[in-house]
Design an enzyme around this catalytic site. Structure first.
Site, mmCIF file in Angstrom:
data_model
loop_
_atom_site.group_PDB
_atom_site.id
_atom_site.type_symbol
_atom_site.label_atom_id
_atom_site.label_comp_id
_atom_site.label_asym_id
_atom_site.label_seq_id
_atom_site.Cartn_x
_atom_site.Cartn_y
_atom_site.Cartn_z
ATOM 1 C CB ILE A 1 -1.441 2.676 -0.516
ATOM 2 C CG1 ILE A 1 -0.115 1.930 -0.651
ATOM 3 C CG2 ILE A 1 -1.643 3.145 0.919
ATOM 4 C CD1 ILE A 1 1.099 2.840 -0.564
ATOM 5 C CE1 TYR B 1 3.443 -0.218 -0.397
ATOM 6 C CE2 TYR B 1 4.255 -2.461 -0.165
ATOM 7 C CZ TYR B 1 4.310 -1.126 0.195
ATOM 8 O OH TYR B 1 5.222 -0.690 1.128
ATOM 9 C CB CYS B 2 2.464 1.488 -6.478
ATOM 10 S SG CYS B 2 1.140 1.074 -7.634
ATOM 11 C CB THR B 3 0.404 5.759 -4.511
ATOM 12 O OG1 THR B 3 1.733 5.989 -4.076
ATOM 13 C CG2 THR B 3 -0.537 6.720 -3.786
#
Length: 289
Positions: free
Chosen positions: A221, A192-194
């Site tokens: 996120i 995952y990332c932002t």
């Protein structure tokens, strides 16, 4: 007495990997539409697509989004684009910047593009927030945070270890060093990332070049928090705050701006974080925040 309260400010984040034959012309059209609507922010254009964040009064942001998805000048390249919105207390940006670059997010690996993934691959490997929750709670997976170490310190998903990365370009070396162990253990990777864009860039490479079984959180996120904010157990998997690369600094699990400051995020003893702190202070002064 007339209420002269300032209109609420909306932040909108978006990206799309799509081939743009003339990035410079697209960038010029984006500059014109941002002037027309009055939004501020940052847009990056490349042959592989568009990445952007804008902010302004709701009407201005809505007008810009409508132009991006429907103006014939873009030839339908951004039709149906998903916008991740959040409210702002602090004005996120002081100006509008539109850049043409070789990549919309720089991974630093020759020949790797977000255009390489097929629709079938996306359908099988990009997980909705609900599917993401099921994966993280249902088995032995490596929870891989595709962000920098200071972002992880501020907040992360349960089970995610500190990536120890100071810059996105360092992420590939981290994965290379760990991939043999993950494969030997038969472990799947939940990444995952932002906002999803960094995972888009690395996911295909990790699957095809390294042979890893990789799943990624669709929309990152921000999408997860947007979709789960009203749930009573919204923060049982997400711990802490989400760092954002603008003057707001951080958002909580309900996508509300927090009181966290740049001084609380960055460690001045770390060279890469020291210059980030200095830049944040300059931006704070420039916007009068």
């Amino acid at each position: 007495m007339t209420d002269h309260a300032a209109p609420e400010v909306i932040h909108s984040a978006f990206y799309r990997f799509t081939r743009l034959d003339d990035p410079a012309a697209t960038a010029e059209a984006l500059r014109a539409r941002s002037r027309d609507t009055g939004v501020l922010g940052s847009l990056v254009v490349a042959t592989e697509g568009l990445s952007g964040v804008v902010a302004g009064p709701a009407a201005a942001v809505t007008a810009f989004e409508a132009a991006l998805t429907g103006d014939p000048v873009f030839g339908g390249a951004f039709a149906g684009l998903h916008f991740k919105r959040s409210l702002c207390t602090t004005a996120p940006f002081a100006r509008m910047k539109v850049h043409v670059k070789p990549e919309i997010v720089a991974l630093g690996l020759d020949g790797v593009s977000g255009l390489d993934e097929t629709a079938e691959q996306r359908a099988s490997t990009h997980l909705s927030p609900a599917a993401w929750r099921k994966l993280l709670t249902g088995g032995d997976v490596v929870v891989l945070d595709n962000r920098n170490r200071f972002e992880w310190r501020l907040g992360h998903f349960r089970g995610a270890v500190d990536p120890g990365v100071d810059n996105f370009r360092d992420f590939a070396e981290l994965v290379r060093s760990q991939a043999p162990h993950w494969k030997a253990c038969g472990q799947r990777v939940a990444m995952y990332c932002t906002g999803g864009i960094r995972c888009e860039k690395t996911g295909v490479w990790m699957r095809e070049a390294l042979g890893l079984e990789v799943f990624q959180l669709e929309g990152g996120i921000l999408n997860y928090l947007e979709q789960t904010a009203a749930a009573p157990d919204a923060d049982d998997l997400w711990h802490g705050e989400c760092f954002v690369f603008d003057n707001r600094i951080a958002l909580d699990a309900q996508l509300h701006e927090t009181a966290t400051t740049a001084e609380q995020v960055y460690d001045p003893a770390q060279p890469d974080e020291a210059w980030r702190l200095a830049r944040a202070r300059r931006l704070d002064t420039a916007t009068g925040a």
